[in-house]
Structure formats: C-alpha cells, structure tokens
Design a protein around this motif. Structure first.
Motif, PDB file in Angstrom:
ATOM      1  N   LEU A 292       0.790  -1.267   0.006  1.00 54.39           N
ATOM      2  CA  LEU A 292       0.020   0.080  -0.064  1.00 54.39           C
ATOM      3  C   LEU A 292       0.971   1.201  -0.230  1.00 54.39           C
ATOM      4  O   LEU A 292       0.391   2.261  -0.027  1.00 54.39           O
ATOM      5  N   ASN A 293       2.023   1.198  -0.102  1.00 56.62           N
ATOM      6  CA  ASN A 293       2.920   2.246   0.052  1.00 56.62           C
ATOM      7  C   ASN A 293       2.850   3.156  -1.136  1.00 56.62           C
ATOM      8  O   ASN A 293       2.939   4.438  -1.136  1.00 56.62           O
ATOM      9  N   TRP A 294       2.450   2.926  -2.338  1.00 58.48           N
ATOM     10  CA  TRP A 294       2.471   3.356  -3.252  1.00 58.48           C
ATOM     11  C   TRP A 294       1.142   4.307  -3.278  1.00 58.48           C
ATOM     12  O   TRP A 294       1.002   5.355  -4.263  1.00 58.48           O
ATOM     13  N   LEU A 295       0.187   4.185  -2.528  1.00 58.01           N
ATOM     14  CA  LEU A 295      -0.967   4.798  -2.506  1.00 58.01           C
ATOM     15  C   LEU A 295      -0.608   6.298  -2.024  1.00 58.01           C
ATOM     16  O   LEU A 295      -1.624   7.052  -1.983  1.00 58.01           O
ATOM     17  N   SER A 296       0.355   6.361  -1.424  1.00 59.52           N
ATOM     18  CA  SER A 296       0.771   7.772  -0.834  1.00 59.52           C
ATOM     19  C   SER A 296       0.715   8.999  -1.813  1.00 59.52           C
ATOM     20  O   SER A 296       0.654  10.080  -1.515  1.00 59.52           O
ATOM     21  N   THR A 297       1.199   8.233  -3.334  1.00 57.61           N
ATOM     22  CA  THR A 297       1.057   9.295  -4.367  1.00 57.61           C
ATOM     23  C   THR A 297      -0.278   9.698  -4.480  1.00 57.61           C
ATOM     24  O   THR A 297      -0.244  11.007  -4.971  1.00 57.61           O
ATOM     25  N   PHE A 298      -1.403   9.333  -4.026  1.00 54.89           N
ATOM     26  CA  PHE A 298      -2.553   9.670  -4.398  1.00 54.89           C
ATOM     27  C   PHE A 298      -3.076  10.877  -3.229  1.00 54.89           C
ATOM     28  O   PHE A 298      -4.214  11.383  -3.277  1.00 54.89           O
ATOM     29  N   ILE A 299      -2.422  10.945  -2.327  1.00 52.42           N
ATOM     30  CA  ILE A 299      -2.753  11.470  -0.905  1.00 52.42           C
ATOM     31  C   ILE A 299      -2.766  13.073  -1.262  1.00 52.42           C
ATOM     32  O   ILE A 299      -3.416  13.779  -0.545  1.00 52.42           O
ATOM     33  N   GLY A 300      -1.955  13.432  -2.309  1.00 54.45           N
ATOM     34  CA  GLY A 300      -1.677  14.983  -2.671  1.00 54.45           C
ATOM     35  C   GLY A 300      -3.105  15.243  -3.143  1.00 54.45           C
ATOM     36  O   GLY A 300      -3.488  16.595  -3.314  1.00 54.45           O
ATOM     37  N   LEU A 301      -4.229  14.420  -3.627  1.00 50.91           N
ATOM     38  CA  LEU A 301      -5.300  14.897  -4.030  1.00 50.91           C
ATOM     39  C   LEU A 301      -6.283  15.562  -2.985  1.00 50.91           C
ATOM     40  O   LEU A 301      -7.091  16.456  -3.177  1.00 50.91           O
TER      41      LEU A 301
ATOM     42  N   SER B 143      -1.032  24.296 -23.317  1.00 45.30           N
ATOM     43  CA  SER B 143      -0.058  23.321 -23.127  1.00 45.30           C
ATOM     44  C   SER B 143       0.982  23.550 -21.716  1.00 45.30           C
ATOM     45  O   SER B 143       1.351  22.528 -21.337  1.00 45.30           O
ATOM     46  N   THR B 144       0.793  24.717 -21.360  1.00 44.99           N
ATOM     47  CA  THR B 144       1.447  25.013 -19.913  1.00 44.99           C
ATOM     48  C   THR B 144       0.823  24.108 -18.634  1.00 44.99           C
ATOM     49  O   THR B 144       1.334  23.712 -17.741  1.00 44.99           O
ATOM     50  N   PHE B 145      -0.550  23.787 -18.924  1.00 42.67           N
ATOM     51  CA  PHE B 145      -1.490  22.984 -17.822  1.00 42.67           C
ATOM     52  C   PHE B 145      -0.643  21.651 -17.372  1.00 42.67           C
ATOM     53  O   PHE B 145      -0.542  21.486 -16.248  1.00 42.67           O
ATOM     54  N   ILE B 146      -0.096  21.152 -18.269  1.00 44.77           N
ATOM     55  CA  ILE B 146       0.526  19.808 -18.206  1.00 44.77           C
ATOM     56  C   ILE B 146       1.735  19.947 -17.248  1.00 44.77           C
ATOM     57  O   ILE B 146       2.073  18.932 -16.278  1.00 44.77           O
ATOM     58  N   PHE B 147       2.586  21.096 -17.384  1.00 45.60           N
ATOM     59  CA  PHE B 147       3.902  21.306 -16.709  1.00 45.60           C
ATOM     60  C   PHE B 147       3.270  22.049 -15.365  1.00 45.60           C
ATOM     61  O   PHE B 147       3.953  21.575 -14.229  1.00 45.60           O
ATOM     62  N   ILE B 148       2.115  22.643 -15.170  1.00 44.39           N
ATOM     63  CA  ILE B 148       1.769  23.172 -13.774  1.00 44.39           C
ATOM     64  C   ILE B 148       1.331  21.796 -13.152  1.00 44.39           C
ATOM     65  O   ILE B 148       1.529  21.843 -11.976  1.00 44.39           O
TER      66      ILE B 148
ATOM     67  N   ILE C  75       4.585  16.898  -8.278  1.00 47.39           N
ATOM     68  CA  ILE C  75       5.810  16.348  -7.660  1.00 47.39           C
ATOM     69  C   ILE C  75       5.993  17.237  -6.366  1.00 47.39           C
ATOM     70  O   ILE C  75       6.488  16.798  -5.206  1.00 47.39           O
ATOM     71  N   LEU C  76       5.404  18.438  -6.123  1.00 46.86           N
ATOM     72  CA  LEU C  76       5.578  19.307  -4.804  1.00 46.86           C
ATOM     73  C   LEU C  76       4.742  18.388  -3.961  1.00 46.86           C
ATOM     74  O   LEU C  76       5.425  18.532  -2.560  1.00 46.86           O
ATOM     75  N   PHE C  77       3.714  17.961  -4.146  1.00 46.48           N
ATOM     76  CA  PHE C  77       2.822  17.399  -3.064  1.00 46.48           C
ATOM     77  C   PHE C  77       3.526  16.101  -2.595  1.00 46.48           C
ATOM     78  O   PHE C  77       3.751  15.866  -1.388  1.00 46.48           O
ATOM     79  N   ASN C  78       3.896  15.242  -3.523  1.00 43.10           N
ATOM     80  CA  ASN C  78       4.719  13.980  -3.057  1.00 43.10           C
ATOM     81  C   ASN C  78       5.897  14.255  -2.343  1.00 43.10           C
ATOM     82  O   ASN C  78       6.428  13.533  -1.270  1.00 43.10           O
ATOM     83  N   ASN C  79       6.733  15.286  -2.873  1.00 47.46           N
ATOM     84  CA  ASN C  79       7.745  15.804  -2.071  1.00 47.46           C
ATOM     85  C   ASN C  79       7.702  16.096  -0.610  1.00 47.46           C
ATOM     86  O   ASN C  79       8.270  15.648   0.286  1.00 47.46           O
ATOM     87  N   PHE C  80       6.507  16.968  -0.498  1.00 49.23           N
ATOM     88  CA  PHE C  80       6.182  17.606   0.951  1.00 49.23           C
ATOM     89  C   PHE C  80       5.623  16.366   1.814  1.00 49.23           C
ATOM     90  O   PHE C  80       5.988  16.241   2.993  1.00 49.23           O
TER      91      PHE C  80
ATOM     92  N   LEU D 239      14.845  23.020   5.417  1.00 53.69           N
ATOM     93  CA  LEU D 239      15.761  22.979   4.106  1.00 53.69           C
ATOM     94  C   LEU D 239      15.080  22.028   3.355  1.00 53.69           C
ATOM     95  O   LEU D 239      14.956  22.514   2.077  1.00 53.69           O
ATOM     96  N   GLU D 240      14.651  20.961   3.872  1.00 57.17           N
ATOM     97  CA  GLU D 240      14.049  20.058   3.120  1.00 57.17           C
ATOM     98  C   GLU D 240      12.711  20.301   2.306  1.00 57.17           C
ATOM     99  O   GLU D 240      12.416  20.055   1.182  1.00 57.17           O
ATOM    100  N   SER D 241      11.969  21.058   3.097  1.00 57.07           N
ATOM    101  CA  SER D 241      10.967  21.965   2.490  1.00 57.07           C
ATOM    102  C   SER D 241      11.058  22.725   1.564  1.00 57.07           C
ATOM    103  O   SER D 241      10.616  22.668   0.237  1.00 57.07           O
ATOM    104  N   ALA D 242      12.307  23.660   1.650  1.00 56.14           N
ATOM    105  CA  ALA D 242      12.754  24.226   0.410  1.00 56.14           C
ATOM    106  C   ALA D 242      13.229  23.453  -0.924  1.00 56.14           C
ATOM    107  O   ALA D 242      12.872  23.741  -1.861  1.00 56.14           O
ATOM    108  N   VAL D 243      13.899  22.579  -0.506  1.00 58.13           N
ATOM    109  CA  VAL D 243      14.247  21.376  -1.639  1.00 58.13           C
ATOM    110  C   VAL D 243      13.002  20.946  -2.150  1.00 58.13           C
ATOM    111  O   VAL D 243      13.150  20.675  -3.514  1.00 58.13           O
ATOM    112  N   ALA D 244      12.171  20.481  -1.429  1.00 59.44           N
ATOM    113  CA  ALA D 244      10.841  20.147  -2.130  1.00 59.44           C
ATOM    114  C   ALA D 244      10.223  21.047  -3.115  1.00 59.44           C
ATOM    115  O   ALA D 244       9.591  20.693  -4.337  1.00 59.44           O
ATOM    116  N   ILE D 245      10.041  22.260  -2.600  1.00 59.99           N
ATOM    117  CA  ILE D 245       9.638  23.236  -3.592  1.00 59.99           C
ATOM    118  C   ILE D 245      10.472  23.666  -5.159  1.00 59.99           C
ATOM    119  O   ILE D 245       9.977  23.514  -6.105  1.00 59.99           O
ATOM    120  N   ILE D 246      11.932  23.646  -4.416  1.00 57.11           N
ATOM    121  CA  ILE D 246      12.827  23.896  -5.732  1.00 57.11           C
ATOM    122  C   ILE D 246      12.781  22.994  -6.618  1.00 57.11           C
ATOM    123  O   ILE D 246      12.791  23.094  -7.843  1.00 57.11           O
TER     124      ILE D 246
END
Length: 225
Positions: free
Chosen positions: A20-29, A70-75, A81-86, A201-208
């Motif tokens: 069930l670990n990979w389910l954490s990917t969907f917690i960002g929703l 086309s910018t929406f795919i990159f947004i 990535i931001l949600f999963n990093n955080f 620092l890790e929070s900043a790295v997650a955003i960067i």
C-alpha cells in the motif's frame, strides 16, 4: 542498522500482504482545496495566484507554442511532484519521488513524447538543434555526437536529480535521529534544533526540485516546436 536505515525507502513494505506504500502518491489529491469550487476565499486566491504565476512563466519559456493550454501539463507536473515531496516529510508516509521507477516514469514519458512529436513534425528543426550555429565543418560530426548523447541522457538526469535530492535529505534526517538515542539531554536539545533547520531546508528543496523539474521539462518541449 543498514536495513533499518534504508527501510524507509522500501516500497515492498506491506499491510495484510498488500503493498500500500504507493497509495501515498494519491494523498496529494486531499490538498486540492474544496473551496476551489465554492465561494472564493484566501485559500482559493493563493492557489490561483500560484497557478497564474506558473502559467505566465511557462508561456514565456514555451515562446510561440501553437498549442494553447499546453502549460497546464507542466503546472500539473509541478504540483504532483510538490505534493509527493512534501508528503514524504511527514512520518510514516512513503516518499514515492525518492524512487527512480516513479521519477523516471514521468520524465521518460515526457521526453519520448517530445522526441516523437519533434522528429515527426519538425524534423528540420530537430536537425538544426544538433549543430550549434557557427560550428566549424571539421567539428560538426563531434557536435552531433555530443548533442545526441546529451539529448538521450536528459530523462535520466531529470529522474536522478529528483531522486538523489529526496534521498539525501531523508538519509541525513534519519542518521541524525538515530544518533540521538545515546546522547545526553543537553545535546538532544541541539539535535532537535538542527533537525528543525533540516526540515525547513528539506521543505525548500521539495519546492525547488518540483520547480526545476517542471521548468526543465518546459524548456525541453520548447525545443521541438
């Protein structure tokens, strides 16, 4: 010791024989504001402000892209990535972006899409990118080889950059926390203060890292148009 240290990156840890670990990917929703569909408030305006800023910047990077929106795919990539990093900074939540099979999946998919589209629709433009302007004739074969190699390793560099940065921060935090068991009380206070600074620092790295990956993907896509 080493098994305990690296077990935080183990995707095979399971509950009732279910991985069930990979389910954490969907917690960002869960972070998508419900107020986005209701009466606008500060949460909505803050969310909308970030979206608009990213949209304007990505439009500038894409230059004269004929595909509107086309910018929406990159947004979307940035927020994913931001949600999963955080989320990986919270205890007992699996960090999916610290694995190459996650980061390489979206970087390789985007890169292949750009390459297939570019070579089919803009073949001449793709060949032009192989040889920088003003290159001497004798150096042209070498430049083609160098540009080809640099182009092929792009998805790998995107994936490794994200994975390495996520793993490095988590390992430092884990190593420091393991050393606190045998420390005297006055040193534990210092250790907690250092851990707080590392979390910031890790929070900043997650955003960067989310921003860097999305910007580089945008730049790669702008080369095929």
């Amino acid at each position: 010791m080493m098994n305990n240290l690296f077990s935080i990156f183990d995707p095979s840890t399971n509950i009732f024989n279910l991985s069930l670990n990979w389910l954490s990917t969907f917690i960002g929703l869960m972070f998508i504001p419900t107020s986005f569909w209701l009466i606008p408030n500060r949460h909505f305006f803050f969310w909308n402000f970030i979206n608009n800023k990213l949209n304007n910047e990505f439009k500038t990077l894409l230059k004269n892209n004929k595909f509107k929106g086309s910018t929406f795919i990159f947004i979307s990539l940035f927020f994913f990535i931001l949600f999963n990093n955080f989320l990986g900074l919270f205890p007992y939540i699996f960090t999916s972006t610290s694995h190459l099979n996650m980061s390489l999946s979206f970087s390789l998919t985007l890169w292949l899409s750009f390459m297939i589209y570019g070579w089919i629709n803009n073949t001449q433009n793709m060949f032009i990118h192989m040889i920088p302007q003003g290159t001497p004739n004798i150096l042209m074969p070498f430049m083609v080889l160098i540009e080809t190699i640099s182009n092929i390793i792009r998805p790998g560099t995107l994936a490794v950059r994200l994975t390495a940065n996520m793993i490095a921060g988590h390992l430092i935090l884990t190593l420091l926390s393991n050393t606190g068991i045998n420390m005297p009380n006055y040193l534990i206070i210092i250790l907690v203060f250092i851990q707080i600074l590392l979390i910031i620092l890790e929070s900043a790295v997650a955003i960067i890292q989310a921003y860097v990956i999305s910007v580089l993907s945008t730049l790669y896509s702008s080369e095929v148009n």
